[in-house]
Write a protein that holds these residues in place. Structure first.
Motif, PDB file in Angstrom:
ATOM      1  N   ALA A 133     -15.436 -34.478  -6.064  1.00 40.35           N
ATOM      2  CA  ALA A 133     -14.661 -35.048  -7.169  1.00 40.35           C
ATOM      3  C   ALA A 133     -13.273 -35.430  -6.675  1.00 40.35           C
ATOM      4  CB  ALA A 133     -14.547 -34.048  -8.310  1.00 40.35           C
ATOM      5  N   VAL A 134     -12.683 -36.411  -7.363  1.00 43.53           N
ATOM      6  CA  VAL A 134     -11.305 -36.823  -7.086  1.00 43.53           C
ATOM      7  C   VAL A 134     -10.598 -37.016  -8.420  1.00 43.53           C
ATOM      8  CG1 VAL A 134     -11.814 -37.915  -4.852  1.00 43.53           C
ATOM      9  CG2 VAL A 134     -11.922 -39.284  -6.941  1.00 43.53           C
ATOM     10  N   SER A 135      -9.279 -37.029  -8.372  1.00 40.28           N
ATOM     11  CA  SER A 135      -8.521 -37.270  -9.598  1.00 40.28           C
ATOM     12  C   SER A 135      -8.693 -38.730 -10.030  1.00 40.28           C
ATOM     13  CB  SER A 135      -7.037 -36.969  -9.384  1.00 40.28           C
ATOM     14  OG  SER A 135      -6.443 -37.978  -8.574  1.00 40.28           O
ATOM     15  N   ALA A 136      -8.400 -38.993 -11.290  1.00 42.03           N
ATOM     16  CA  ALA A 136      -8.469 -40.368 -11.790  1.00 42.03           C
ATOM     17  C   ALA A 136      -7.510 -41.264 -11.014  1.00 42.03           C
ATOM     18  CB  ALA A 136      -8.146 -40.405 -13.285  1.00 42.03           C
ATOM     19  N   ARG A 137      -6.338 -40.750 -10.693  1.00 46.83           N
ATOM     20  CA  ARG A 137      -5.372 -41.521  -9.924  1.00 46.83           C
ATOM     21  C   ARG A 137      -5.948 -41.892  -8.567  1.00 46.83           C
ATOM     22  NH1 ARG A 137      -2.446 -41.065  -5.876  1.00 46.83           N
ATOM     23  NH2 ARG A 137      -1.973 -38.943  -5.424  1.00 46.83           N
ATOM     24  N   GLN A 138      -6.531 -40.920  -7.857  1.00 49.51           N
ATOM     25  CA  GLN A 138      -7.123 -41.193  -6.553  1.00 49.51           C
ATOM     26  C   GLN A 138      -8.263 -42.209  -6.669  1.00 49.51           C
ATOM     27  OE1 GLN A 138      -7.957 -37.018  -5.835  1.00 49.51           O
ATOM     28  NE2 GLN A 138      -6.747 -37.093  -3.941  1.00 49.51           N
TER      29      GLN A 138
END
Length: 118
Positions: free
Chosen positions: A47-52
């Protein structure tokens, strides 16, 4: 020296100190190029952040295409894309979206690995 198991495409999918029941294995030296490559392979990113995620879309030149695709999806997909704080690699929305963009599983993994570095 590790015991090596291979996937159906002959790439290494596991290294073990002892033979593992139910796995076809071979014994390779620690300095074998295939063992070195497996050990240096980046770990999958779950998973990654929405920003990333969205910055990686921008960097890959996909942001406008993905925005257009999302705009054509159901309202729940649109809400999830707009308001999610985290994007999970193996979620149904991700699999559907990446499939629509023509990504292979390896390309999806690469996308998440790159996004995680942002």
């Amino acid at each position: 020296m590790p015991y090596v198991s291979r996937s159906t495409d002959s790439s290494i999918d596991g290294l073990f100190e002892q033979p593992q029941e139910g796995r076809a294995e071979e014994f390779l030296a620690d300095d074998d190029p295939a063992v070195i490559a497996f050990n240096n392979k980046p770990l999958p990113v779950a998973a990654v952040s929405a920003r990333q995620f969205k910055l990686q879309l921008l960097a890959a030149g996909l942001l406008d295409s993905v925005d257009a695709w999302v705009a054509q999806q159901s309202r729940d997909v649109q809400i999830a894309y707009e308001y999610s704080g985290t994007f999970v690699r193996n979620s149904p929305m991700m699999e559907t979206g990446f499939s629509a963009m023509g990504f292979t599983p390896q390309q999806i993994d690469g996308f998440f690995v790159a996004a995680a570095q942002l």
